[in-house]
Design a protein around this motif. Structure first.
Motif, PDB file in Angstrom:
ATOM      1  N   PHE A 265     -23.200 -57.514 -13.660  1.00  0.00           N
ATOM      2  CA  PHE A 265     -24.291 -58.116 -12.900  1.00  0.00           C
ATOM      3  C   PHE A 265     -24.515 -57.248 -11.652  1.00  0.00           C
ATOM      4  N   GLN A 266     -25.602 -56.528 -11.657  1.00  0.00           N
ATOM      5  CA  GLN A 266     -25.856 -55.539 -10.603  1.00  0.00           C
ATOM      6  C   GLN A 266     -25.997 -56.167  -9.216  1.00  0.00           C
ATOM      7  N   ASP A 267     -26.401 -57.420  -9.141  1.00  0.00           N
ATOM      8  CA  ASP A 267     -26.627 -58.076  -7.855  1.00  0.00           C
ATOM      9  C   ASP A 267     -25.478 -58.978  -7.437  1.00  0.00           C
ATOM     10  N   TYR A 268     -24.300 -58.749  -8.004  1.00  0.00           N
ATOM     11  CA  TYR A 268     -23.148 -59.559  -7.619  1.00  0.00           C
ATOM     12  C   TYR A 268     -22.850 -59.352  -6.135  1.00  0.00           C
ATOM     13  N   TYR A 269     -22.528 -60.429  -5.450  1.00  0.00           N
ATOM     14  CA  TYR A 269     -22.421 -60.390  -3.994  1.00  0.00           C
ATOM     15  C   TYR A 269     -21.182 -59.668  -3.461  1.00  0.00           C
ATOM     16  N   VAL A 270     -20.200 -59.395  -4.318  1.00  0.00           N
ATOM     17  CA  VAL A 270     -19.023 -58.640  -3.884  1.00  0.00           C
ATOM     18  C   VAL A 270     -19.292 -57.156  -4.104  1.00  0.00           C
ATOM     19  N   LYS A 271     -19.192 -56.383  -3.053  1.00  0.00           N
ATOM     20  CA  LYS A 271     -19.514 -54.965  -3.101  1.00  0.00           C
ATOM     21  C   LYS A 271     -18.630 -54.218  -4.098  1.00  0.00           C
ATOM     22  N   ASP A 272     -19.271 -53.324  -4.867  1.00  0.00           N
ATOM     23  CA  ASP A 272     -18.576 -52.451  -5.822  1.00  0.00           C
ATOM     24  C   ASP A 272     -17.810 -53.231  -6.889  1.00  0.00           C
ATOM     25  N   THR A 273     -18.276 -54.421  -7.210  1.00  0.00           N
ATOM     26  CA  THR A 273     -17.630 -55.246  -8.228  1.00  0.00           C
ATOM     27  C   THR A 273     -18.700 -55.776  -9.180  1.00  0.00           C
ATOM     28  N   PRO A 274     -18.466 -55.741 -10.479  1.00  0.00           N
ATOM     29  CA  PRO A 274     -17.296 -55.166 -11.145  1.00  0.00           C
ATOM     30  C   PRO A 274     -17.437 -53.661 -11.337  1.00  0.00           C
ATOM     31  N   LYS A 275     -16.398 -53.040 -11.846  1.00  0.00           N
ATOM     32  CA  LYS A 275     -16.419 -51.595 -12.090  1.00  0.00           C
ATOM     33  C   LYS A 275     -17.016 -51.261 -13.455  1.00  0.00           C
ATOM     34  N   LEU A 276     -16.726 -52.113 -14.427  1.00  0.00           N
ATOM     35  CA  LEU A 276     -17.154 -51.851 -15.800  1.00  0.00           C
ATOM     36  C   LEU A 276     -18.625 -52.187 -16.006  1.00  0.00           C
ATOM     37  N   ASP A 277     -19.243 -51.510 -16.975  1.00  0.00           N
ATOM     38  CA  ASP A 277     -20.631 -51.798 -17.338  1.00  0.00           C
ATOM     39  C   ASP A 277     -20.728 -52.947 -18.330  1.00  0.00           C
ATOM     40  N   GLN A 278     -19.764 -53.016 -19.235  1.00  0.00           N
ATOM     41  CA  GLN A 278     -19.840 -54.028 -20.294  1.00  0.00           C
ATOM     42  C   GLN A 278     -18.449 -54.431 -20.753  1.00  0.00           C
ATOM     43  N   VAL A 279     -18.324 -55.703 -21.102  1.00  0.00           N
ATOM     44  CA  VAL A 279     -17.087 -56.243 -21.672  1.00  0.00           C
ATOM     45  C   VAL A 279     -17.448 -56.999 -22.940  1.00  0.00           C
ATOM     46  N   GLU A 280     -16.731 -56.705 -23.993  1.00  0.00           N
ATOM     47  CA  GLU A 280     -16.888 -57.464 -25.234  1.00  0.00           C
ATOM     48  C   GLU A 280     -15.589 -58.198 -25.526  1.00  0.00           C
ATOM     49  N   PHE A 281     -15.673 -59.517 -25.640  1.00  0.00           N
ATOM     50  CA  PHE A 281     -14.543 -60.303 -26.122  1.00  0.00           C
ATOM     51  C   PHE A 281     -14.700 -60.401 -27.633  1.00  0.00           C
ATOM     52  N   ARG A 282     -13.817 -59.739 -28.336  1.00  0.00           N
ATOM     53  CA  ARG A 282     -13.912 -59.715 -29.801  1.00  0.00           C
ATOM     54  C   ARG A 282     -12.982 -60.764 -30.384  1.00  0.00           C
ATOM     55  N   ILE A 283     -13.539 -61.661 -31.169  1.00  0.00           N
ATOM     56  CA  ILE A 283     -12.783 -62.782 -31.723  1.00  0.00           C
ATOM     57  C   ILE A 283     -12.112 -62.348 -33.013  1.00  0.00           C
ATOM     58  N   ILE A 284     -10.797 -62.228 -32.968  1.00  0.00           N
ATOM     59  CA  ILE A 284      -9.999 -61.855 -34.146  1.00  0.00           C
ATOM     60  C   ILE A 284      -8.886 -62.883 -34.273  1.00  0.00           C
ATOM     61  N   THR A 285      -9.022 -63.787 -35.211  1.00  0.00           N
ATOM     62  CA  THR A 285      -8.084 -64.902 -35.313  1.00  0.00           C
ATOM     63  C   THR A 285      -6.760 -64.519 -35.946  1.00  0.00           C
ATOM     64  N   ASP A 286      -6.736 -63.463 -36.733  1.00  0.00           N
ATOM     65  CA  ASP A 286      -5.510 -63.037 -37.409  1.00  0.00           C
ATOM     66  C   ASP A 286      -4.765 -62.021 -36.544  1.00  0.00           C
ATOM     67  N   ALA A 287      -3.504 -62.304 -36.239  1.00  0.00           N
ATOM     68  CA  ALA A 287      -2.729 -61.453 -35.331  1.00  0.00           C
ATOM     69  C   ALA A 287      -2.531 -60.049 -35.890  1.00  0.00           C
TER      70      ALA A 287
ATOM     71  N   GLU B 224     -14.622 -63.435   4.020  1.00  0.00           N
ATOM     72  CA  GLU B 224     -15.646 -62.500   3.584  1.00  0.00           C
ATOM     73  C   GLU B 224     -15.507 -62.326   2.083  1.00  0.00           C
ATOM     74  N   PRO B 225     -16.609 -62.063   1.380  1.00  0.00           N
ATOM     75  CA  PRO B 225     -16.493 -61.865  -0.065  1.00  0.00           C
ATOM     76  C   PRO B 225     -15.563 -60.709  -0.356  1.00  0.00           C
ATOM     77  N   LYS B 226     -14.645 -60.944  -1.279  1.00  0.00           N
ATOM     78  CA  LYS B 226     -13.673 -59.901  -1.595  1.00  0.00           C
ATOM     79  C   LYS B 226     -13.138 -60.118  -2.999  1.00  0.00           C
ATOM     80  N   VAL B 227     -12.481 -59.122  -3.501  1.00  0.00           N
ATOM     81  CA  VAL B 227     -11.731 -59.235  -4.744  1.00  0.00           C
ATOM     82  C   VAL B 227     -10.294 -58.969  -4.362  1.00  0.00           C
ATOM     83  N   ASN B 228      -9.448 -59.932  -4.456  1.00  0.00           N
ATOM     84  CA  ASN B 228      -8.067 -59.901  -4.025  1.00  0.00           C
ATOM     85  C   ASN B 228      -7.355 -58.586  -4.327  1.00  0.00           C
ATOM     86  N   LYS B 229      -7.702 -57.553  -3.597  1.00  0.00           N
ATOM     87  CA  LYS B 229      -7.211 -56.220  -3.907  1.00  0.00           C
ATOM     88  C   LYS B 229      -5.701 -56.099  -3.743  1.00  0.00           C
ATOM     89  N   GLU B 230      -5.144 -56.912  -2.845  1.00  0.00           N
ATOM     90  CA  GLU B 230      -3.712 -56.826  -2.643  1.00  0.00           C
ATOM     91  C   GLU B 230      -2.937 -57.354  -3.829  1.00  0.00           C
TER      92      GLU B 230
END
Length: 521
Positions: free
Chosen positions: A221-243, A31-37
């Motif tokens: 993605f509101q229509d993702y087939y796994v229930k209640d996933t994801p939790k977040l509304d938005q994710v930004e991957f910010r590219i910062i090359t200098d540590a 069944e569709p799931k997110v490996n909660k364990e």
């Protein structure tokens, strides 16, 4: 500073479970799931979960392609893991399980793979996914229209049949023990040609915006087939090359998660942050351009292996948080890992000098070590190695190069003397070791060994698990004896997170899975 799960173990079961299933023609259905364990980090936090929210994740490299079938950089796949899915999907233990597919069967001869597609799967443009989309995507990877496979893993595909809207059958030309894990590769809409501008997948997050050198923005993605996933509304991957700039951004509250943060930088964080640290199935190595003198001489390569003190590098650069290696496989791959190779070239300056003299370099030589400048860990490693090689007469000029330059000139163009890089782990040993095959397009080492080729190719079609394991161990040994590269370590993956972040999961492959992450009050 709160530290979590410092001794978590990752156990790979692909060979024992997935390949055994393949040979027995078993059927898998989930069944569709997110490996909660398997969700770790702060999932046990007492704080109340917050619905929605936005987070910023720091990444040190830009994207090479938004099109998942063209992307070769591990850092790209790290981000796009949230956008795309295949018939199968990896979990945090390195296992694969049905994703877009609901179930599958493999014929007794290992040549026919039949998949039943899951109901209710939609693309980010709202279109329902059908077997025609799967056929289009995997035909494209197999190069059925061009005659040139985009992925070597799909070169063994004879044909793909869409039997009905929810059934897909893949026919192989020969048994391939690693093919099942290849089916984690992204499925895109049939006929879609704008994947490199506006990618469309079926994952938990959809593409919003990409600004080269700055950021990649994804939305729930509101229509993702796994229930209640994801939790977040938005994710930004910010590219910062200098540590250092990345650390400042985290400390200033401009970012929420900093993967691959240097161990020494963890000590600079205040109690508002937490961290996780674990092996990551990544091989850090110094590679030789074996087609270029003097690295075409095995004696020179072996001398360099003896001249480098890996233990010193692990202590100085990784602050002890790394596992010493002797070949291109991490011990995370417990079943296939050949123990003892890490001691083949025990640190020995005199032995190194003797081999150099035998190769005609009694007084040493000069060389250039090109390092991607956005990876401070590799830059620091290069500095230690340069000092160590100086003791045997090898003068090393360190050349920092931008990531795009590294990919184009060194990885694709093979124009370099030596370089240091981290090669990301895969879901099976063949995909890790196949880059050393003489005819491999990604063989940027220019390594050629007919015995290695025969050994690895035999492992690919070997049905007996015990024999397959021995073949993979033999392949590792050949690489080590040939000093095909200088294998340094599997460095721990350190991740710094704000204390209000929960559900973060570490994988033994190069991904950032934001589908399980949520904020707490």
């Amino acid at each position: 500073m709160m530290k979590i799960s410092r001794k978590r173990k990752f156990w790979f079961k692909i060979g024992a479970i997935v390949f055994a299933i393949a040979l027995l023609s078993a059927c898998a259905k989930t069944e569709p799931k997110v490996n909660k364990e398997e969700v770790t980090a702060t999932q046990q936090a007492a704080e109340t979960p917050v619905k929605g929210g936005n987070i910023v994740v720091i990444v040190p490299q830009d994207i090479d392609f938004l099109d998942p079938h063209l992307a070769v950089a591990a850092g790209t796949s790290e981000m796009l893991f949230n956008v795309f899915e295949g018939l199968l999907k990896p979990n945090s233990k390195g296992e694969v399980y049905p994703a877009i597919a609901e179930s599958y069967e493999i014929s007794a001869d290992g040549l026919d793979y039949t998949f039943k597609l899951r109901e209710g799967v939609k693309f980010h443009n709202g279109a329902p996914l059908t077997s025609e989309d799967v056929k289009y995507s995997y035909d494209r990877l197999a190069g059925k229209d061009t005659g040139k496979p985009l992925s070597p893993a799909f070169a063994a595909v004879d044909s793909i049949e869409a039997k009905d809207a929810k059934t897909i059958v893949i026919h192989l030309t020969a048994n391939n023990s690693s093919f099942l894990t290849s089916l984690t590769t992204a499925i895109i809409p049939k006929g879609y040609e704008d994947s490199n501008k506006t990618p469309i997948g079926t994952g938990p997050f959809k593409f919003v915006e990409y600004l080269p050198g700055q950021k990649l923005v994804l939305a729930k993605f509101q229509d993702y087939y796994v229930k209640d996933t994801p939790k977040l509304d938005q994710v930004e991957f910010r590219i910062i090359t200098d540590a250092e700039a990345a650390l400042l951004a985290l400390k200033a509250g401009e970012a929420d998660i900093y993967p691959r943060i240097g161990t020494e930088k963890l000590e600079q964080l205040d109690p508002d942050y937490q961290s996780v640290s674990a092996p990551q199935n990544l091989v850090q190595l110094l590679t030789f351009n074996i087609a270029r003198e003097p690295f075409d001489d095995i004696l020179v390569r072996q001398a360099i292996n003896y001249a480098v003190d890996k233990d010193e590098i692990i202590e100085a650069v990784a602050f002890g948080k790394g596992t010493k290696l002797g070949s291109n496989l991490s011990p995370i791959f417990k079943q296939y890992y050949q123990e003892g190779l890490e001691n083949t070239y025990s640190f020995n300056v005199e032995k190194a000098k003797s081999l150099l003299a035998e190769a005609g370099f009694k007084d040493g030589f000069s060389t250039t070590l090109s390092v991607p400048s956005n990876y401070q860990f590799h830059v620091d490693t290069a500095q230690v190695i340069a000092q160590q090689l100086d003791k045997v007469g090898i003068k090393v000029k360190i050349e920092p190069v931008e990531w795009a330059v590294w990919l184009e000139r060194i990885y694709k163009g093979r124009d370099y003397d030596t370089t240091i890089i981290g090669l990301d782990g895969k879901l099976n040993p063949h995909d890790i070791l196949s880059k050393y095959l003489s005819d491999a397009k990604n063989n940027f080492f220019n390594y050629k060994n007919t015995e290695f080729d025969a050994t690895l190719n035999s492992a690919l079609t070997e049905n007996d698990l015990a024999k397959r394991i021995e073949l993979y161990k033999k392949a590792q040994t050949i690489l080590t004896n040939d000093a095909a590269a200088l294998y340094i370590m599997d460095p721990n993956l350190n991740v710094a997170l704000k204390k209000n972040i929960a559900g973060y999961t570490q994988y033994p492959i190069y991904v950032q899975d934001l589908s399980t992450v949520y904020l707490t009050e």
